[in-house]
Write a protein that holds these residues in place. Structure first.
Motif, PDB file in Angstrom:
ATOM      1  N   SER A 178       0.798  -1.229   0.000  1.00 32.91           N
ATOM      2  CA  SER A 178       0.000   0.000   0.000  1.00 32.91           C
ATOM      3  C   SER A 178       0.826   1.273   0.000  1.00 32.91           C
ATOM      4  N   TRP A 179       2.148   1.168   0.156  1.00 31.75           N
ATOM      5  CA  TRP A 179       2.970   2.327   0.465  1.00 31.75           C
ATOM      6  C   TRP A 179       3.825   2.754  -0.726  1.00 31.75           C
ATOM      7  N   THR A 180       3.965   4.069  -0.864  1.00 29.56           N
ATOM      8  CA  THR A 180       4.847   4.629  -1.883  1.00 29.56           C
ATOM      9  C   THR A 180       5.145   6.078  -1.518  1.00 29.56           C
ATOM     10  N   CYS A 181       5.709   6.813  -2.456  1.00 27.06           N
ATOM     11  CA  CYS A 181       5.991   8.238  -2.276  1.00 27.06           C
ATOM     12  C   CYS A 181       5.421   8.993  -3.469  1.00 27.06           C
ATOM     13  N   THR A 182       5.054  10.238  -3.256  1.00 32.87           N
ATOM     14  CA  THR A 182       4.558  11.031  -4.382  1.00 32.87           C
ATOM     15  C   THR A 182       5.659  11.141  -5.438  1.00 32.87           C
ATOM     16  N   GLY A 183       5.249  10.952  -6.692  1.00 26.05           N
ATOM     17  CA  GLY A 183       6.213  10.933  -7.788  1.00 26.05           C
ATOM     18  C   GLY A 183       6.751   9.548  -8.080  1.00 26.05           C
ATOM     19  N   PHE A 184       6.373   8.564  -7.238  1.00 26.20           N
ATOM     20  CA  PHE A 184       6.834   7.182  -7.422  1.00 26.20           C
ATOM     21  C   PHE A 184       5.639   6.222  -7.461  1.00 26.20           C
ATOM     22  N   GLU A 185       4.512   6.693  -7.985  1.00 28.00           N
ATOM     23  CA  GLU A 185       3.287   5.892  -7.972  1.00 28.00           C
ATOM     24  C   GLU A 185       3.339   4.689  -8.903  1.00 28.00           C
ATOM     25  N   ASP A 186       4.414   4.554  -9.682  1.00 28.47           N
ATOM     26  CA  ASP A 186       4.548   3.366 -10.531  1.00 28.47           C
ATOM     27  C   ASP A 186       4.993   2.147  -9.723  1.00 28.47           C
ATOM     28  N   ARG A 187       5.229   2.323  -8.434  1.00 32.30           N
ATOM     29  CA  ARG A 187       5.679   1.221  -7.577  1.00 32.30           C
ATOM     30  C   ARG A 187       4.971   1.282  -6.223  1.00 32.30           C
ATOM     31  N   LEU A 188       4.755   0.125  -5.647  1.00 29.49           N
ATOM     32  CA  LEU A 188       4.178   0.011  -4.308  1.00 29.49           C
ATOM     33  C   LEU A 188       5.030  -0.948  -3.491  1.00 29.49           C
ATOM     34  N   THR A 189       5.059  -0.746  -2.183  1.00 26.76           N
ATOM     35  CA  THR A 189       5.812  -1.616  -1.291  1.00 26.76           C
ATOM     36  C   THR A 189       4.970  -1.937  -0.062  1.00 26.76           C
ATOM     37  N   ASP A 190       5.288  -3.051   0.587  1.00 25.31           N
ATOM     38  CA  ASP A 190       4.613  -3.387   1.837  1.00 25.31           C
ATOM     39  C   ASP A 190       5.453  -2.966   3.042  1.00 25.31           C
ATOM     40  N   LEU A 191       6.408  -2.047   2.805  1.00 23.88           N
ATOM     41  CA  LEU A 191       7.223  -1.469   3.871  1.00 23.88           C
ATOM     42  C   LEU A 191       6.983   0.036   3.928  1.00 23.88           C
ATOM     43  N   TYR A 192       7.393   0.655   5.047  1.00 21.87           N
ATOM     44  CA  TYR A 192       7.287   2.110   5.148  1.00 21.87           C
ATOM     45  C   TYR A 192       8.332   2.749   4.237  1.00 21.87           C
ATOM     46  N   PRO A 193       7.920   3.623   3.333  1.00 19.91           N
ATOM     47  CA  PRO A 193       8.894   4.221   2.415  1.00 19.91           C
ATOM     48  C   PRO A 193       9.663   5.379   3.047  1.00 19.91           C
ATOM     49  N   ILE A 194      10.913   5.495   2.656  1.00 21.88           N
ATOM     50  CA  ILE A 194      11.724   6.672   2.965  1.00 21.88           C
ATOM     51  C   ILE A 194      11.834   7.444   1.656  1.00 21.88           C
ATOM     52  N   CYS A 195      11.223   8.614   1.622  1.00 16.55           N
ATOM     53  CA  CYS A 195      11.091   9.370   0.379  1.00 16.55           C
ATOM     54  C   CYS A 195      12.213  10.394   0.237  1.00 16.55           C
ATOM     55  N   PRO A 196      12.581  10.734  -0.990  1.00 17.27           N
ATOM     56  CA  PRO A 196      13.596  11.770  -1.198  1.00 17.27           C
ATOM     57  C   PRO A 196      13.024  13.154  -0.913  1.00 17.27           C
ATOM     58  N   ALA A 197      13.887  14.132  -0.819  1.00 22.27           N
ATOM     59  CA  ALA A 197      13.453  15.506  -0.577  1.00 22.27           C
ATOM     60  C   ALA A 197      12.468  15.939  -1.659  1.00 22.27           C
ATOM     61  N   GLY A 198      11.404  16.599  -1.241  1.00 21.31           N
ATOM     62  CA  GLY A 198      10.393  17.060  -2.182  1.00 21.31           C
ATOM     63  C   GLY A 198       9.294  16.047  -2.445  1.00 21.31           C
ATOM     64  N   SER A 199       9.449  14.821  -1.956  1.00 20.93           N
ATOM     65  CA  SER A 199       8.447  13.772  -2.122  1.00 20.93           C
ATOM     66  C   SER A 199       7.816  13.469  -0.767  1.00 20.93           C
ATOM     67  N   LYS A 200       6.559  13.033  -0.768  1.00 22.59           N
ATOM     68  CA  LYS A 200       5.835  12.804   0.480  1.00 22.59           C
ATOM     69  C   LYS A 200       5.343  11.359   0.579  1.00 22.59           C
ATOM     70  N   VAL A 201       5.165  10.898   1.810  1.00 24.82           N
ATOM     71  CA  VAL A 201       4.687   9.537   2.059  1.00 24.82           C
ATOM     72  C   VAL A 201       3.255   9.401   1.543  1.00 24.82           C
ATOM     73  N   GLU A 202       2.987   8.272   0.881  1.00 24.34           N
ATOM     74  CA  GLU A 202       1.686   8.081   0.236  1.00 24.34           C
ATOM     75  C   GLU A 202       1.185   6.652   0.470  1.00 24.34           C
ATOM     76  N   ARG A 203      -0.113   6.534   0.756  1.00 18.95           N
ATOM     77  CA  ARG A 203      -0.778   5.229   0.865  1.00 18.95           C
ATOM     78  C   ARG A 203      -1.816   5.143  -0.253  1.00 18.95           C
ATOM     79  N   ILE A 204      -1.807   4.040  -0.995  1.00 22.95           N
ATOM     80  CA  ILE A 204      -2.782   3.835  -2.066  1.00 22.95           C
ATOM     81  C   ILE A 204      -3.528   2.533  -1.794  1.00 22.95           C
ATOM     82  N   HIS A 205      -4.835   2.642  -1.587  1.00 22.89           N
ATOM     83  CA  HIS A 205      -5.676   1.491  -1.262  1.00 22.89           C
ATOM     84  C   HIS A 205      -6.681   1.268  -2.390  1.00 22.89           C
TER      85      HIS A 205
END
Length: 434
Positions: free
Chosen positions: A307-334
């Motif tokens: 369910s987890w990704t970062c803004t700007g990285f919506e082409d991928r999902l992970t089942d771990l908490y993401p660490i996003c680069p500067a300028g990107s935000k934590v995102e949950r997609i359900h």
């Protein structure tokens, strides 16, 4: 006199034995107090200490393979329309509770973790279709559906508070050890008096000891009776349905094993899409749908979803908490299941009445494609919090804040008019928003 001299060594041995027992008792109590100090400094008693997620639960989003978002691939298939409902974000935390009327109906605080709610204003453990239809809503178009998901918390380690708790525990330990020493001195004085009584009055010591022992036995019997009465009262409360699971505590709305400061999503997008289907049919009123599995460690991984990704990285999902680069935000997609059995609005396990389409967007035989709800939540989690692994999702205690336990819940309470517009927008390829 000879008789007294012959008994004196025996009395001395008894005194040594008693002093040894008292000393051992003092040591045992000191150890117990030490254990309590550890519990106070490491456990959740009253004001909870930090209970962070395991460091292994975090991953740099750049290390997640691109292109693994099945939802994004399905969106390129079938009907291309969409219907977005604006229901807000519950930014002020006005509607939060640890209930789940779908999975734990009628059980107050049954979820044992906190949910954010948007849509229907009345959603709680006792909700029914009737009560939801009578409720208000945060949705601008009047949609009375219930949308809810577990909150995210920031759980920073506070060295100052931890040091203060350690000092307090040490002070309490020293104070209780002093009390033990005072009790030991008092007992020694009483033993000395007993010996004098024995020497001067013959059997006086035995009489006094028997009286004290009788008193202790009475106290112990009374304590056992009190415990039995307490257990009986507890059982009565359970049998009468008066006992509830632990609820919200403190300004941070801590519940169960969930502590830390709640961070609300800066955006919550509720979007209905085709989910790969050529055409969709209307959802029935009262349809209940679960996404993910809040108890995946118990139930197994079958229903857990990345369910987890970062803004700007919506082409991928992970089942771990993401660490996003500067300028990107934590995102949950359900992305919810979207194949309905055509008959039931719920099922015994809350899943078999509605399942996922395959990778071609097709439903199992006998099932119908309904609009797929996709909830996207964006959080402004500080960079240092991400890098230190200090954010986590609320969860049941056995999950230990595992990101794989992320989940979402939905109950359809849309009017026929709203549902009609929704279906038309998806099937006709329009991008609608209300």
């Amino acid at each position: 006199m000879a008789r007294n001299h012959s008994r004196s060594p025996v009395t001395g041995k008894h005194r040594v034995a008693r002093r040894t027992k008292i000393a051992m008792g003092a040591i045992g109590l000191a150890i117990a107090v030490g254990a309590l100090a550890v519990a106070v400094t490491t456990g959740r008693t009253g004001e909870a200490s930090a209970d962070p997620a395991d460091p292994s639960f975090f991953i740099d989003i750049s290390k997640v393979p691109a292109g693994n978002n099945v939802n994004a691939a399905l969106q390129k298939k079938g009907a291309q329309g969409s219907f977005t409902v604006d229901c807000g974000t519950d930014a002020d935390g006005a509607h939060q509770n640890p209930d789940n009327f779908i999975a734990q109906p009628g059980i107050k605080n049954g979820a044992q973790h906190l949910h954010d709610y948007v849509g229907n204003l009345t959603t709680n453990a006792d909700s029914s279709l009737k009560s939801l239809l009578a409720g208000g809503t945060t949705c601008k178009n009047g949609d009375k559906s219930a949308y809810f998901w577990p909150v995210i918390r920031i759980d920073r380690a506070d060295d100052a508070q931890q040091q203060q708790r350690n000092q307090k525990a040490q002070q309490e330990q020293q104070g209780k050890t002093g009390d033990v020493q005072q009790d030991k001195s008092a007992q020694d004085a009483q033993d000395a008096q007993d010996q004098r009584d024995t020497q001067g009055q013959g059997g006086g010591r035995s009489g006094r000891s028997a009286q004290r022992q009788d008193g202790r036995n009475q106290d112990q019997n009374g304590q056992r009776q009190d415990r039995r009465r307490g257990q009986g009262n507890q059982n009565d409360n359970q049998n009468n349905g008066r006992q509830e699971l632990g609820g919200i505590q403190g300004a941070n709305k801590e519940v169960g094993d969930n502590d830390g400061t709640i961070i609300e999503p800066e955006s919550a997008t509720l979007k209905f899409i085709g989910g790969g289907a050529q055409n969709v049919v209307a959802m029935p009123l009262g349809l209940k749908i679960l996404y993910g599995d809040a108890k995946q460690s118990t139930n197994g991984p079958a229903n857990a979803r990345p369910s987890w990704t970062c803004t700007g990285f919506e082409d991928r999902l992970t089942d771990l908490y993401p660490i996003c680069p500067a300028g990107s935000k934590v995102e949950r997609i359900h992305a919810f299941p979207n194949c309905w059995d055509g008959k039931n609005t719920d099922s015994a396990n809350h899943r078999t009445h509605i399942v996922f389409a395959n990778r071609q967007g097709q439903c199992p035989k006998g099932f119908k494609n309904v609009p797929q709800l996709q909830v996207t939540l964006v959080y402004d989690v500080p960079q240092d919090v991400q890098q230190k692994g200090e954010y986590k999702v609320d969860a049941f205690a056995q999950e230990k804040h595992n990101p794989r336990s992320d989940h979402d819940d939905f109950a359809n309470v849309m009017s026929k008019q709203i549902m009609g517009r929704l279906v038309d927008c998806i099937n006709s390829g329009k991008a609608c928003a209300e």
